[in-house]
Motif scaffolding. Structure first.
Motif, PDB file in Angstrom:
ATOM      1  N   GLY A  47       0.791  -1.243   0.000  1.00 46.05           N
ATOM      2  CA  GLY A  47       0.000   0.000   0.000  1.00 46.05           C
ATOM      3  C   GLY A  47       0.819   1.287   0.000  1.00 46.05           C
ATOM      4  O   GLY A  47       0.249   2.369   0.136  1.00 46.05           O
ATOM      5  N   ASN A  48       2.120   1.187  -0.164  1.00 49.85           N
ATOM      6  CA  ASN A  48       2.951   2.404  -0.181  1.00 49.85           C
ATOM      7  C   ASN A  48       2.562   3.344  -1.318  1.00 49.85           C
ATOM      8  O   ASN A  48       2.517   4.557  -1.145  1.00 49.85           O
ATOM      9  N   GLY A  49       2.304   2.759  -2.484  1.00 49.02           N
ATOM     10  CA  GLY A  49       1.974   3.573  -3.664  1.00 49.02           C
ATOM     11  C   GLY A  49       0.649   4.300  -3.481  1.00 49.02           C
ATOM     12  O   GLY A  49       0.537   5.503  -3.756  1.00 49.02           O
ATOM     13  N   GLU A  91       8.207 -10.667  -8.956  1.00 46.02           N
ATOM     14  CA  GLU A  91       7.311 -10.017  -9.923  1.00 46.02           C
ATOM     15  C   GLU A  91       7.452  -8.492  -9.910  1.00 46.02           C
ATOM     16  O   GLU A  91       7.042  -7.820 -10.862  1.00 46.02           O
ATOM     17  N   ASN A  92       8.034  -7.957  -8.848  1.00 45.19           N
ATOM     18  CA  ASN A  92       8.184  -6.499  -8.773  1.00 45.19           C
ATOM     19  C   ASN A  92       9.180  -5.941  -9.794  1.00 45.19           C
ATOM     20  O   ASN A  92       9.247  -4.722  -9.988  1.00 45.19           O
ATOM     21  N   TRP A  93       9.925  -6.821 -10.485  1.00 43.89           N
ATOM     22  CA  TRP A  93      10.804  -6.349 -11.569  1.00 43.89           C
ATOM     23  C   TRP A  93       9.985  -5.753 -12.715  1.00 43.89           C
ATOM     24  O   TRP A  93      10.529  -5.092 -13.587  1.00 43.89           O
ATOM     25  N   THR A 152       5.153  11.289  -4.298  1.00 46.53           N
ATOM     26  CA  THR A 152       5.631  10.330  -5.308  1.00 46.53           C
ATOM     27  C   THR A 152       5.602   8.922  -4.709  1.00 46.53           C
ATOM     28  O   THR A 152       5.642   8.755  -3.475  1.00 46.53           O
ATOM     29  N   ARG A 153       5.594   7.915  -5.563  1.00 45.86           N
ATOM     30  CA  ARG A 153       5.592   6.533  -5.077  1.00 45.86           C
ATOM     31  C   ARG A 153       6.823   6.275  -4.195  1.00 45.86           C
ATOM     32  O   ARG A 153       6.747   5.583  -3.185  1.00 45.86           O
ATOM     33  N   LEU A 154       7.941   6.865  -4.595  1.00 50.23           N
ATOM     34  CA  LEU A 154       9.164   6.645  -3.830  1.00 50.23           C
ATOM     35  C   LEU A 154       9.045   7.213  -2.414  1.00 50.23           C
ATOM     36  O   LEU A 154       9.523   6.599  -1.441  1.00 50.23           O
ATOM     37  N   GLY A 214      15.075   3.139  -6.903  1.00 51.44           N
ATOM     38  CA  GLY A 214      14.761   3.817  -5.639  1.00 51.44           C
ATOM     39  C   GLY A 214      14.573   2.843  -4.495  1.00 51.44           C
ATOM     40  O   GLY A 214      15.047   3.077  -3.377  1.00 51.44           O
ATOM     41  N   LEU A 215      13.905   1.725  -4.777  1.00 55.51           N
ATOM     42  CA  LEU A 215      13.654   0.727  -3.736  1.00 55.51           C
ATOM     43  C   LEU A 215      14.954   0.106  -3.237  1.00 55.51           C
ATOM     44  O   LEU A 215      15.153  -0.065  -2.026  1.00 55.51           O
ATOM     45  N   PHE A 216      15.846  -0.225  -4.165  1.00 56.88           N
ATOM     46  CA  PHE A 216      17.115  -0.827  -3.734  1.00 56.88           C
ATOM     47  C   PHE A 216      17.982   0.182  -2.988  1.00 56.88           C
ATOM     48  O   PHE A 216      18.672  -0.162  -2.030  1.00 56.88           O
ATOM     49  N   GLY A 238       6.353   7.297  -0.861  1.00 51.10           N
ATOM     50  CA  GLY A 238       5.521   6.285  -0.219  1.00 51.10           C
ATOM     51  C   GLY A 238       6.379   5.152   0.330  1.00 51.10           C
ATOM     52  O   GLY A 238       6.182   4.674   1.449  1.00 51.10           O
ATOM     53  N   HIS A 239       7.352   4.722  -0.447  1.00 51.58           N
ATOM     54  CA  HIS A 239       8.240   3.635   0.008  1.00 51.58           C
ATOM     55  C   HIS A 239       9.092   4.098   1.195  1.00 51.58           C
ATOM     56  O   HIS A 239       9.378   3.323   2.101  1.00 51.58           O
ATOM     57  N   LYS A 240       9.498   5.381   1.159  1.00 53.67           N
ATOM     58  CA  LYS A 240      10.276   5.920   2.289  1.00 53.67           C
ATOM     59  C   LYS A 240       9.446   5.872   3.561  1.00 53.67           C
ATOM     60  O   LYS A 240       9.931   5.481   4.627  1.00 53.67           O
TER      61      LYS A 240
END
Ligand code: IPE
Ligand code: IPE
Ligand code: MG
Length: 227
Positions: A14-16, A60-62, A25-27, A71-73, A29-31
């Motif tokens: 649900g971060n996005g 599958e997230n690739w 931004t989605r990123l 950004g995730l890595f 959200g990940h933060k």
């Protein structure tokens, strides 16, 4: 609290949607999601959970845009570096399930360092599922067994070759964001897991809600097919 699950596994979803809802931004959200993860690691340790597995990146997230993946890595690297001292101080052993293959070299190096430095910690194990696919894990196990030439496979022999070979099965699997699916997470290991689903988006998931879920878990009657 009594009846604390030995192993909690969380599909942090649900971060996005959280970012969108907040005009970010989605990123970002990940933060915010990484901050939630930190809270839940602390709460787990304080409650006496021994194994905490967090689904951070699926095979599958690739399929996602390259910028989001990078950004995730990057976020993962930052998390490991920032949290190392706390992990050492609180006795948290860091580990990984998934395939190392496609993980960017720089991230791989930091992850391996974190695993090595924390390997003798024994208060709780924090396991990140990264580049993880449960079906691929199972197939990998089958292929190892074929190669070894065994004629017959036992449950014990099979389990010994999964990525989770040295961990107990999850007692409780939590998924946030209202999705009711496993998304290729711990299919074999979830055979007798208890499930908890919440509408809360992962960045909004608090220690209080987690405790409520743990309390509810404690009241369940796990029968494993018995009476
Ligand atoms: C979960 O949040 C984190 C990862 C899968 C890395 P999402 O990025 O899937 O958030 P939604 O589902 O798009 O809201
Ligand atoms: C599952 O979330 C993977 C992680 C939380 C890392 P997704 O957001 O990728 O799952 P789907 O695509 O909605 O099933
Ligand atoms: Mg999602």
């Amino acid at each position: 609290m009594k009846d604390i699950p030995n192993h909690v596994a969380i599909i942090m979803d649900g971060n996005g949607r959280w970012a969108k809802k907040n005009g970010l931004t989605r990123l970002e959200g990940h933060k915010a999601g990484a901050r939630s993860a930190k809270n839940i690691v602390t709460a787990s340790r304080e409650k006496g959970v021994k194994y905490l597995t967090l689904y951070a990146f699926s095979y599958e997230n690739w399929k996602r845009p390259k910028t989001e993946i990078i950004g995730l890595f990057h976020l993962l690297e930052t998390y490991c570096k920032k949290e190392l001292s706390e992990m050492m101080e609180k006795g948290i052993e860091f580990n990984l399930i998934g395939e190392w293959g496609k993980i960017p070299p720089k991230t791989k190096k930091i992850l391996k360092e974190t695993i090595r430095k924390t390997e003798n910690n024994n208060k709780m194990r924090l396991i990140l599922a990264i580049n993880y696919s449960s079906r691929r894990e199972i197939l990998n196990t089958v292929n190892i067994l074929i190669k070894s030439g065994v004629k017959r496979v036992t449950e014990k022999g099979f389990i010994r070759r999964l990525f989770t070979y040295d961990m107990p099965d999850p007692d409780l699997i939590i998924r946030t964001s209202g999705e009711l699916r496993l998304s290729n997470f711990l299919l074999w290991q979830a055979a007798y897991a208890e499930f908890a689903f919440t509408e809360t988006l992962w960045p909004d998931f608090t220690g209080d809600e987690y405790l409520e879920i743990l309390q509810n878990f404690a009241e369940r009657n796990r029968r494993y097919g018995g009476i």
